[in-house]
Design an enzyme around this catalytic site. Structure first.
Site, PDB file in Angstrom:
ATOM      1  N   ASN A  11       0.583  -5.870   3.172  1.00 54.26           N
ATOM      2  CA  ASN A  11       0.406  -4.369   3.303  1.00 54.26           C
ATOM      3  C   ASN A  11       1.882  -3.910   3.569  1.00 54.26           C
ATOM      4  O   ASN A  11       2.359  -4.525   4.630  1.00 54.26           O
ATOM      5  CB  ASN A  11      -0.753  -4.025   4.565  1.00 54.26           C
ATOM      6  CG  ASN A  11      -0.369  -4.620   6.027  1.00 54.26           C
ATOM      7  OD1 ASN A  11       0.089  -5.682   6.004  1.00 54.26           O
ATOM      8  ND2 ASN A  11      -0.947  -4.083   6.838  1.00 54.26           N
ATOM      9  N   GLU A  55       3.491  -0.396   4.970  1.00 50.87           N
ATOM     10  CA  GLU A  55       3.342   0.835   5.725  1.00 50.87           C
ATOM     11  C   GLU A  55       4.690   1.866   5.394  1.00 50.87           C
ATOM     12  O   GLU A  55       5.714   1.270   5.138  1.00 50.87           O
ATOM     13  CB  GLU A  55       2.983   0.621   7.118  1.00 50.87           C
ATOM     14  CG  GLU A  55       1.586  -0.235   7.360  1.00 50.87           C
ATOM     15  CD  GLU A  55       1.108  -0.051   8.691  1.00 50.87           C
ATOM     16  OE1 GLU A  55       1.955   0.163   9.699  1.00 50.87           O
ATOM     17  OE2 GLU A  55      -0.064  -0.816   8.702  1.00 50.87           O
ATOM     18  N   TYR A  66       2.147   8.172   6.451  1.00 53.87           N
ATOM     19  CA  TYR A  66       1.301   7.140   6.496  1.00 53.87           C
ATOM     20  C   TYR A  66       0.533   6.748   5.298  1.00 53.87           C
ATOM     21  O   TYR A  66       0.438   5.787   4.662  1.00 53.87           O
ATOM     22  CB  TYR A  66       0.036   7.481   7.546  1.00 53.87           C
ATOM     23  CG  TYR A  66       0.526   7.278   8.929  1.00 53.87           C
ATOM     24  CD1 TYR A  66       1.779   6.878   9.323  1.00 53.87           C
ATOM     25  CD2 TYR A  66      -0.549   7.485   9.926  1.00 53.87           C
ATOM     26  CE1 TYR A  66       2.095   6.432  10.573  1.00 53.87           C
ATOM     27  CE2 TYR A  66       0.111   7.518  11.314  1.00 53.87           C
ATOM     28  CZ  TYR A  66       1.403   6.944  11.477  1.00 53.87           C
ATOM     29  OH  TYR A  66       2.064   6.941  12.795  1.00 53.87           O
ATOM     30  N   CYS A  83      -2.234  -1.139   0.928  1.00 57.65           N
ATOM     31  CA  CYS A  83      -2.738  -2.362   1.415  1.00 57.65           C
ATOM     32  C   CYS A  83      -2.298  -3.505   0.696  1.00 57.65           C
ATOM     33  O   CYS A  83      -1.916  -3.312  -0.193  1.00 57.65           O
ATOM     34  CB  CYS A  83      -4.443  -2.172   1.231  1.00 57.65           C
ATOM     35  SG  CYS A  83      -5.063  -0.950   2.181  1.00 57.65           S
ATOM     36  N   GLU A 106      -3.991  -5.985  -0.447  1.00 61.43           N
ATOM     37  CA  GLU A 106      -4.687  -6.354  -1.776  1.00 61.43           C
ATOM     38  C   GLU A 106      -4.170  -5.554  -2.897  1.00 61.43           C
ATOM     39  O   GLU A 106      -3.916  -6.420  -3.990  1.00 61.43           O
ATOM     40  CB  GLU A 106      -6.309  -6.036  -1.519  1.00 61.43           C
ATOM     41  CG  GLU A 106      -6.837  -6.739  -0.379  1.00 61.43           C
ATOM     42  CD  GLU A 106      -6.861  -5.840   0.732  1.00 61.43           C
ATOM     43  OE1 GLU A 106      -5.879  -5.135   1.055  1.00 61.43           O
ATOM     44  OE2 GLU A 106      -7.906  -6.087   1.589  1.00 61.43           O
ATOM     45  N   CYS A 154      -9.545  -0.777  -2.664  1.00 63.52           N
ATOM     46  CA  CYS A 154      -8.882  -2.058  -2.760  1.00 63.52           C
ATOM     47  C   CYS A 154     -10.156  -2.596  -3.895  1.00 63.52           C
ATOM     48  O   CYS A 154      -9.986  -3.335  -4.575  1.00 63.52           O
ATOM     49  CB  CYS A 154      -8.626  -2.863  -1.542  1.00 63.52           C
ATOM     50  SG  CYS A 154      -6.915  -2.444  -1.018  1.00 63.52           S
TER      51      CYS A 154
HETATM   52  N1  THU Z   1      -5.260  -3.034   5.318  1.00 63.00           N
HETATM   53  C1  THU Z   1      -4.963  -3.773   4.343  1.00 63.00           C
HETATM   54  O1  THU Z   1      -3.911  -4.182   4.066  1.00 63.00           O
HETATM   55  N2  THU Z   1      -6.212  -4.047   3.858  1.00 63.00           N
HETATM   56  C2  THU Z   1      -7.389  -4.159   4.218  1.00 63.00           C
HETATM   57  O2  THU Z   1      -8.117  -4.593   3.702  1.00 63.00           O
HETATM   58  C3  THU Z   1      -7.436  -3.145   5.266  1.00 63.00           C
HETATM   59  C4  THU Z   1      -6.547  -2.238   5.858  1.00 63.00           C
HETATM   60  C5  THU Z   1      -3.921  -2.392   6.003  1.00 63.00           C
HETATM   61  C6  THU Z   1      -3.592  -0.994   5.805  1.00 63.00           C
HETATM   62  C7  THU Z   1      -2.915  -0.445   6.849  1.00 63.00           C
HETATM   63  O3  THU Z   1      -1.315  -0.910   6.627  1.00 63.00           O
HETATM   64  C8  THU Z   1      -3.282  -1.471   7.905  1.00 63.00           C
HETATM   65  O4  THU Z   1      -3.950  -2.434   7.533  1.00 63.00           O
HETATM   66  C9  THU Z   1      -4.158  -0.768   9.082  1.00 63.00           C
HETATM   67  O5  THU Z   1      -5.144  -0.129   8.510  1.00 63.00           O
END
Ligand code: THU
Length: 170
Positions: free
Chosen positions: A74, A76, A80, A85, A87, A127
């Site tokens: 992920n 960021e 935001y 994510c 995936e 995702c």
């Molecule tokens: N996140 C993912 O990368 N994959 C997931 O399946 C759930 C959430 C990330 C998004 C964000 O950077 C952090 O986790 C908190 O939500």
């Protein structure tokens, strides 16, 4: 035209049920060799997470039909919604760099405060939809391995984690 002109006098409702199955393991060590390799790659992928805002480090590892393993994490952003994510980072990279390869499996892991989570992180709806697209595109099941240190869930295809997935404009 009044609305009740369209209402049938006697409507017959059928209650439908769907059945979803997945395999559950008590840890990464219990997985068959190929799945274990991918799960460990997802754990490794958490290390490249850029998550200063949530502190939730997610890693994804894909197995391609070429045999290659692709990792993503992920990413960021201070704005935001601009982040992505793990995936989708991994899948979009794989499709961009290897457009002719199929994604046959994806493993996901997460860590917090330096520890891999005991329970698996389950992918968000967006995702899952992207997984569905690549599964439909290649016509081959995509296996999903949700990895925690004390619980691992294995789904044989995206339909099992996203029932009634959107895959046609007809
Ligand atoms: N996140 C993912 O990368 N994959 C997931 O399946 C759930 C959430 C990330 C998004 C964000 O950077 C952090 O986790 C908190 O939500």
């Amino acid at each position: 035209m009044r609305i009740f002109d369209f209402v049938p006098i006697r409507s017959i409702m059928t209650l439908k049920e769907i059945n979803i199955s997945y395999k559950e393991y008590g840890g990464i060590g219990e997985l068959p060799e190929e799945d274990k390799e991918l799960a460990l790659a997802a754990v490794k992928a958490t290390e490249s997470s850029y998550s200063p805002y949530s502190g939730f480090r997610v890693g994804a590892a894909l197995r391609l039909s070429t045999g290659e393993i692709i990792r993503g994490s992920n990413q960021e952003n201070i704005a935001y919604p601009s982040g992505l994510c793990a995936e989708r980072t991994a899948m979009f990279y794989a499709s961009a760099a290897y457009p002719d390869a199929d994604i046959t499996a994806i493993a996901i892991a997460a860590s917090q405060k330096g520890e891999i989570c005991e329970k698996p992180a389950t992918p968000c709806g967006a995702c899952r939809q992207v997984m569905a697209e690549y599964q439909t595109k290649t016509g081959q099941n995509m296996k999903i391995i949700l990895t925690g240190t004390r619980q691992v869930m294995v789904f044989e295809k995206v339909d099992d984690i996203l029932p009634f997935l959107f895959d046609s404009l007809k």
